[in-house]
Write a protein that holds these residues in place. Sequence first.
Motif, mmCIF file in Angstrom:
data_model
loop_
_atom_site.group_PDB
_atom_site.id
_atom_site.type_symbol
_atom_site.label_atom_id
_atom_site.label_comp_id
_atom_site.label_asym_id
_atom_site.label_seq_id
_atom_site.Cartn_x
_atom_site.Cartn_y
_atom_site.Cartn_z
ATOM 1 N N SER A 5 -14.033 10.597 -0.263
ATOM 2 C CA SER A 5 -13.430 9.601 -1.143
ATOM 3 C C SER A 5 -11.979 9.350 -0.776
ATOM 4 C CB SER A 5 -13.535 10.043 -2.602
ATOM 5 O OG SER A 5 -12.887 11.283 -2.815
ATOM 6 N N LEU A 6 -11.285 10.381 -0.269
ATOM 7 C CA LEU A 6 -9.914 10.188 0.193
ATOM 8 C C LEU A 6 -9.857 9.213 1.353
ATOM 9 C CD1 LEU A 6 -8.312 13.746 0.067
ATOM 10 C CD2 LEU A 6 -7.562 11.719 -1.174
ATOM 11 N N SER A 7 -10.805 9.329 2.271
ATOM 12 C CA SER A 7 -10.809 8.434 3.430
ATOM 13 C C SER A 7 -11.071 6.994 3.029
ATOM 14 C CB SER A 7 -11.854 8.892 4.458
ATOM 15 O OG SER A 7 -13.157 8.820 3.886
ATOM 16 N N ASP A 8 -11.740 6.795 1.888
ATOM 17 C CA ASP A 8 -12.046 5.442 1.421
ATOM 18 C C ASP A 8 -11.049 4.940 0.380
ATOM 19 O OD1 ASP A 8 -14.311 5.432 3.030
ATOM 20 O OD2 ASP A 8 -15.577 6.287 1.454
ATOM 21 N N ALA A 9 -10.036 5.734 0.059
ATOM 22 C CA ALA A 9 -9.074 5.350 -0.981
ATOM 23 C C ALA A 9 -8.297 4.116 -0.544
ATOM 24 C CB ALA A 9 -8.110 6.499 -1.247
ATOM 25 N N PRO A 10 -8.038 3.203 -1.474
ATOM 26 C CA PRO A 10 -7.288 1.994 -1.127
ATOM 27 C C PRO A 10 -5.847 2.318 -0.730
ATOM 28 C CG PRO A 10 -7.571 2.157 -3.502
ATOM 29 C CD PRO A 10 -8.420 3.240 -2.888
ATOM 30 N N LEU A 11 -5.237 1.418 0.037
ATOM 31 C CA LEU A 11 -3.865 1.639 0.496
ATOM 32 C C LEU A 11 -2.886 1.708 -0.667
ATOM 33 C CD1 LEU A 11 -3.660 -0.614 3.690
ATOM 34 C CD2 LEU A 11 -4.014 1.855 3.547
ATOM 35 N N SER A 12 -3.190 0.973 -1.750
ATOM 36 C CA SER A 12 -2.297 1.008 -2.911
ATOM 37 C C SER A 12 -2.242 2.409 -3.513
ATOM 38 C CB SER A 12 -2.761 -0.007 -3.958
ATOM 39 O OG SER A 12 -4.092 0.274 -4.375
ATOM 40 N N TRP A 13 -3.389 3.093 -3.543
ATOM 41 C CA TRP A 13 -3.419 4.467 -4.062
ATOM 42 C C TRP A 13 -2.623 5.385 -3.136
ATOM 43 C CZ3 TRP A 13 -5.085 9.117 -2.082
ATOM 44 C CH2 TRP A 13 -5.157 10.184 -2.998
ATOM 45 N N ARG A 14 -2.799 5.207 -1.832
ATOM 46 C CA ARG A 14 -2.063 6.034 -0.868
ATOM 47 C C ARG A 14 -0.558 5.827 -1.012
ATOM 48 N NH1 ARG A 14 -5.591 7.762 3.241
ATOM 49 N NH2 ARG A 14 -7.656 6.805 3.086
ATOM 50 N N LEU A 15 -0.166 4.563 -1.181
ATOM 51 C CA LEU A 15 1.256 4.267 -1.336
ATOM 52 C C LEU A 15 1.792 4.887 -2.620
ATOM 53 C CD1 LEU A 15 3.683 2.787 -0.160
ATOM 54 C CD2 LEU A 15 2.965 0.743 -1.405
ATOM 55 N N GLY A 16 1.016 4.806 -3.693
ATOM 56 C CA GLY A 16 1.432 5.417 -4.948
ATOM 57 C C GLY A 16 1.601 6.920 -4.825
ATOM 58 N N GLU A 17 0.692 7.560 -4.091
ATOM 59 C CA GLU A 17 0.801 9.001 -3.877
ATOM 60 C C GLU A 17 2.037 9.341 -3.054
ATOM 61 O OE1 GLU A 17 -1.249 11.731 -5.002
ATOM 62 O OE2 GLU A 17 -1.487 10.053 -6.383
ATOM 63 N N ALA A 18 2.376 8.476 -2.075
ATOM 64 C CA ALA A 18 3.577 8.701 -1.271
ATOM 65 C C ALA A 18 4.828 8.617 -2.136
ATOM 66 C CB ALA A 18 3.645 7.686 -0.132
ATOM 67 N N VAL A 19 4.858 7.661 -3.052
ATOM 68 C CA VAL A 19 5.997 7.516 -3.952
ATOM 69 C C VAL A 19 6.097 8.729 -4.870
ATOM 70 C CG1 VAL A 19 6.953 6.165 -5.853
ATOM 71 C CG2 VAL A 19 5.979 4.996 -3.864
ATOM 72 N N ARG A 20 4.969 9.166 -5.426
ATOM 73 C CA ARG A 20 4.987 10.343 -6.307
ATOM 74 C C ARG A 20 5.424 11.592 -5.550
ATOM 75 N NH1 ARG A 20 0.763 7.493 -8.905
ATOM 76 N NH2 ARG A 20 -0.805 8.168 -7.388
ATOM 77 N N PHE A 21 4.932 11.723 -4.320
ATOM 78 C CA PHE A 21 5.363 12.862 -3.514
ATOM 79 C C PHE A 21 6.860 12.788 -3.234
ATOM 80 C CE2 PHE A 21 6.374 14.650 0.662
ATOM 81 C CZ PHE A 21 5.991 15.965 0.467
ATOM 82 N N GLY A 22 7.372 11.562 -3.012
ATOM 83 C CA GLY A 22 8.799 11.395 -2.763
ATOM 84 C C GLY A 22 9.646 11.901 -3.914
ATOM 85 N N TRP A 23 9.199 11.658 -5.148
ATOM 86 C CA TRP A 23 9.937 12.158 -6.301
ATOM 87 C C TRP A 23 9.903 13.683 -6.351
ATOM 88 C CZ3 TRP A 23 13.432 9.876 -9.144
ATOM 89 C CH2 TRP A 23 13.434 8.481 -9.209
ATOM 90 N N ARG A 24 8.726 14.266 -6.083
ATOM 91 C CA ARG A 24 8.644 15.733 -6.082
ATOM 92 C C ARG A 24 9.525 16.323 -4.981
ATOM 93 N NH1 ARG A 24 2.949 14.466 -6.144
ATOM 94 N NH2 ARG A 24 2.159 14.378 -8.281
ATOM 95 N N GLU A 25 9.500 15.691 -3.820
ATOM 96 C CA GLU A 25 10.316 16.147 -2.702
ATOM 97 C C GLU A 25 11.801 16.035 -3.046
ATOM 98 O OE1 GLU A 25 10.238 15.296 2.092
ATOM 99 O OE2 GLU A 25 10.144 13.569 0.740
ATOM 100 N N PHE A 26 12.179 14.921 -3.644
ATOM 101 C CA PHE A 26 13.583 14.705 -4.024
ATOM 102 C C PHE A 26 14.058 15.777 -5.006
ATOM 103 C CE2 PHE A 26 16.650 12.957 -7.049
ATOM 104 C CZ PHE A 26 17.667 12.548 -6.193
ATOM 105 N N LEU A 27 13.235 16.066 -6.028
ATOM 106 C CA LEU A 27 13.622 17.060 -7.025
ATOM 107 C C LEU A 27 13.656 18.472 -6.451
ATOM 108 C CD1 LEU A 27 11.673 15.712 -10.129
ATOM 109 C CD2 LEU A 27 14.154 15.636 -9.724
ATOM 110 N N ALA A 28 12.805 18.724 -5.449
ATOM 111 C CA ALA A 28 12.823 20.038 -4.812
ATOM 112 C C ALA A 28 14.106 20.231 -3.994
ATOM 113 C CB ALA A 28 11.598 20.195 -3.921
ATOM 114 N N MET A 29 14.532 19.158 -3.332
ATOM 115 C CA MET A 29 15.730 19.248 -2.497
ATOM 116 C C MET A 29 17.017 19.031 -3.296
ATOM 117 S SD MET A 29 14.574 17.216 0.945
ATOM 118 C CE MET A 29 13.280 17.838 2.019
ATOM 119 N N ASN A 30 16.898 18.285 -4.393
ATOM 120 C CA ASN A 30 18.078 17.954 -5.202
ATOM 121 C C ASN A 30 17.759 18.194 -6.676
ATOM 122 O OD1 ASN A 30 19.630 16.388 -2.910
ATOM 123 N ND2 ASN A 30 17.577 15.511 -2.974
#
Length: 266
Positions: A5-30
């Motif tokens: 199902s991950l391989s078939d996930a739409p690009l919008s979902w992937r982009l949303g996950e990248a943004v959410r990961f960016g926030w987690r990464e930002f808070l971990a570093m800052n």
Amino acid sequence: MSSSSLSDAPLSWRLGEAVRFGWREFLAMNPPGVLGGSVLPRVVLQTLFFTLLGGVVAGTRHQEFAYVGGLVLALAMTNILYVSQVPVADKDSATFWRLRTGRLHPTVLFVARSLPYPLAGFGVILVAAVVVAPVAGVGDLALRLAPMAFVYLLISFTATAAGLAAAAFVVGRRAETLASNLMGYLVMLCSGAFLPPGRVPVLDVVGAFLPGRHGLAAMHSWLRGGPWLWQLVAEALVGIGWLGATAVVVAVQIRRAHRHGHDDFA
């Protein structure tokens, strides 16, 4: 989600996950303690210093000029320097090869993960603006400038784009911190934040291609009752140009990785 199902996930979902990961990464570093206990006091003191220095050097009128520009100088040394953490994280973790084999282009992932930096930077300078204005005696100016606060948000984005490009240019050569600092100092020198345009022509030429210059010109023109929209458009184009530079640099590194069998980011 399963692997299928991950391989078939739409690009919008992937982009949303990248943004959410960016926030987690930002808070971990800052983490909030670092932002509130280190970054914010430094930005406040830096803005206060430049504002008061303007008054000492050239009187009240230039103090007001320095207050408007001092907030941009604070962005130059926070957003530009701190956003280099995004590509550096992949370099340190040796994960760039995974990015270049994914569905989303690495540049898109870098931009998505960088979104917290302009938003956090804008929040920090808003606090600095409110704190510094009464201390420096420019409260009336701050109130007049308030309707143009969105310009600082735009500059926060364009500064982040320039910082991301600076880090991407040299991250494979272990000089990303140096490049980010140089970019920040160039913006400080050439943006017209402290030294008014027209004093050193070569700085005006260089500054036209750097974040902050056109946004500051728009704010000063607005305060004088003059036209400002085209300067705002120019500021946005500068940011788009630096994002384009990031995309080109990353594309070259991907091509080189395919040809030589290793990543510049590794």
